[in-house]
Design a protein around this motif. Structure first.
Motif, PDB file in Angstrom:
ATOM      1  N   GLN A  67     -20.910  74.023  19.387  1.00 57.17           N
ATOM      2  CA  GLN A  67     -19.665  74.777  19.374  1.00 57.17           C
ATOM      3  C   GLN A  67     -19.764  75.918  20.373  1.00 57.17           C
ATOM      4  N   LYS A  68     -18.636  76.294  20.921  1.00 57.00           N
ATOM      5  CA  LYS A  68     -18.571  77.366  21.901  1.00 57.00           C
ATOM      6  C   LYS A  68     -17.434  78.296  21.515  1.00 57.00           C
ATOM      7  N   GLN A  69     -17.639  79.607  21.737  1.00 52.76           N
ATOM      8  CA  GLN A  69     -16.602  80.587  21.445  1.00 52.76           C
ATOM      9  C   GLN A  69     -16.306  81.427  22.681  1.00 52.76           C
ATOM     10  N   VAL A  70     -15.006  81.601  22.940  1.00 53.99           N
ATOM     11  CA  VAL A  70     -14.519  82.431  24.040  1.00 53.99           C
ATOM     12  C   VAL A  70     -13.416  83.322  23.477  1.00 53.99           C
ATOM     13  N   ALA A  71     -13.365  84.565  23.932  1.00 53.82           N
ATOM     14  CA  ALA A  71     -12.304  85.462  23.474  1.00 53.82           C
ATOM     15  C   ALA A  71     -10.936  84.869  23.798  1.00 53.82           C
ATOM     16  N   MET A  72     -10.033  84.990  22.830  1.00 53.03           N
ATOM     17  CA  MET A  72      -8.717  84.365  22.972  1.00 53.03           C
ATOM     18  C   MET A  72      -7.584  85.385  22.933  1.00 53.03           C
ATOM     19  N   ILE A  73      -7.628  86.311  21.980  1.00 48.58           N
ATOM     20  CA  ILE A  73      -6.581  87.316  21.804  1.00 48.58           C
ATOM     21  C   ILE A  73      -7.249  88.658  21.525  1.00 48.58           C
ATOM     22  N   VAL A  74      -6.827  89.684  22.233  1.00 48.44           N
ATOM     23  CA  VAL A  74      -7.334  91.037  22.012  1.00 48.44           C
ATOM     24  C   VAL A  74      -6.126  91.963  21.863  1.00 48.44           C
TER      25      VAL A  74
END
Length: 499
Positions: free
Chosen positions: A335-342
């Protein structure tokens, strides 16, 4: 000829249809992906078979498209048998192989030809000069040797095509296909911020884009995108995944029942842990001083995650596309995580909610939600994909998890509501006071033990008899909405129609 790997790859991942706010299936994700690969091959003049190795094992072969060939594709074949111990035994079923093992009497290794009669599922049975035997069930080392790699076995999932070229040429091909075994979701972190009494409550909202690849193929340096929404996709049968893997060896006991040693250790309780050794001091009579530092009365704010790379949102018809601006590695079985909403400083309202039908005369705790509106005025104003929400509250001990809720897909100007948990300070009781043939009277009492006012809403899932002050119809349901003062209570008397 073989194309071993792609020079560039693009992956667009779609969520599992109908999964809702449930978790991703980590063993084999139920979403799918559109994969586009660029490959360079050297075609001879005349007919040629091109093998694309390393495609996703969840490929839908009927969806595969290849462009860039001089005269197109004449035939496609999906090679689903993988080179592995299990695949080799399966390919050599009812065929002869060599086995090397130690002689039971002398211990000397010898090689003999045997005939595989059953396997690989449930164990491997072979026929030798001594009769029928099971592989690796004697307790002595055994090794099988195969004379050649059977046709059709490949080390990686492969798509092969038959094409024709009028002359030798180096072609840059684009392979596009759909594949199962992928999924994605949004994972939100809501951090409630400190505030003064007169200030509106605010929180920092951060969302991770979590992508899962359930296959055995990694995609390096990939241009990755995900699609939010619900595209229509017809239900189909499960995709056949490539065969392969380790052998499953099953044996039976070589002794009779009374000869199997009894080991009480398997059923007895584990021994207790050793006691801690007493603390030793250089001077037994020395006085021990215990000091403490008083914690600051100010609450400790939790720092929201810092986003280095944020996915960029685009419109895709009526759907939403999130593009990761940098190329990434999509690891196999990972699995990979990337920032989506800030979104910092999102204003919200804390509301205590209840349904009158779920309560009785016993005072019970009430659920509370964080409610806002998805617009710029409240600090949002962006599409919010469905996902789980972890809510953190600040305390004297630092940030602590207050609860977890779910957020469905929310477009611009939609109301946002996340149920966090139950409060023991705000409680409700609903008591029936009188009943006739046509109506039933009720009294609801909500108490607030907190040191500040709270907003309370109670749905009444019935038809109200007459007009009741404080009750209004919200989304077709009569709802009592009231502000309960600090350390006080509020009451409502109402009647419902029975016929």
């Amino acid at each position: 000829m073989v194309s071993e790997e792609a020079s560039s790859v693009s992956i667009t991942i779609y969520r599992a249809p109908g999964r809702g706010d449930g978790a991703i299936n980590v063993n084999w994700p139920q979403g799918y992906a559109l994969i586009t690969e660029t490959r360079t091959v050297h075609l001879p003049a005349g007919d040629a078979t091109v093998r694309f190795e390393g495609v996703s094992e969840g490929m839908f072969p009927e969806s595969a498209m290849v462009t860039g060939l001089p005269q197109g594709v004449r035939e496609k074949n999906r090679d689903a048998r993988l080179l592995s111990p299990q695949g080799l035994v399966d390919a050599y079923l009812k065929r002869e192989v060599s086995i090397t093992r130690a002689d039971k009497a002398t211990g000397v290794s010898r090689t003999q030809d045997v005939f595989i009669t059953a396997g690989p599922d449930g164990g491997v049975i072979f026929e030798s000069d001594e009769g029928f035997e099971a592989l690796r069930c004697t307790g002595l080392p055994e090794r099988m040797t195969f004379s050649e790699i059977p046709a059709g076995l490949s080390a990686k999932p492969t798509l092969s095509i038959l094409t024709t070229s009028p002359q030798a040429v180096t072609a840059k091909l684009t392979l596009t296909y759909l594949a199962s075994g992928f999924d994605w979701q949004a994972d939100y972190i809501a951090t409630v911020k400190q505030r003064e009494v007169q200030e509106k409550p605010k929180m920092d909202l951060f969302a991770w884009l979590t992508v899962a690849n359930g296959g055995n193929q990694s995609f390096a340096n990939a241009n990755m995108m995900v699609v939010a929404g619900e595209p229509n996709r017809e239900r189909r049968t499960d995709q056949v995944r490539p065969t392969g893997g380790a052998l499953i060896i099953r044996c039976w006991p070589m002794q009779r029942t009374h000869q199997v040693p009894y080991n009480p250790g398997y059923i007895s309780a584990p021994p207790p842990p050793p006691a801690y050794a007493p603390m030793m001091y250089e001077d037994e009579g020395a006085e021990i001083m215990v000091t403490a530092t008083r914690r600051s009365e100010k609450m400790m704010d939790m720092a929201s995650p810092v986003a280095v790379v944020v996915a960029e949102q685009e419109d895709l018809g009526d759907l939403k596309l999130y593009r990761v601006p940098e190329r990434v590695m999509v690891n196999a079985k990972g699995q990979k995580q990337v920032a989506m909403i800030v979104k910092p400083d999102v204003t919200f309202e804390r509301v205590y909610v209840a349904n009158a039908g779920n309560y009785n005369e016993s005072s019970a705790a009430i659920s509370y939600v964080l409610r806002s509106k998805n617009d710029a005025e409240n600090g949002l104003g962006v599409p919010l994909p469905a996902g789980r929400v972890a809510v953190f509250e600040n305390s004297f001990a630092g940030p602590l998890l207050a609860g977890e809720g779910a957020l469905p897909d929310r477009a611009l100007n939609n109301e946002i509501e996340v149920e966090v948990g139950r409060s023991s300070d705000v409680r409700l009781s609903v008591v029936s006071t009188r009943q006739s043939r046509r109506k039933q009277s009720w009294r609801a009492v909500v108490t607030n033990a907190r040191d500040h006012p709270v907003t309370f809403e109670m749905e009444i899932p019935h038809i109200i008899s007459g007009l009741v002050r404080g009750v209004e119809v919200i989304d077709g349901v009569p709802t009592w909405r009231v502000t309960v003062p600090a350390n006080d209570e509020a009451k409502l008397s109402y009647a419902i129609k029975l016929r």
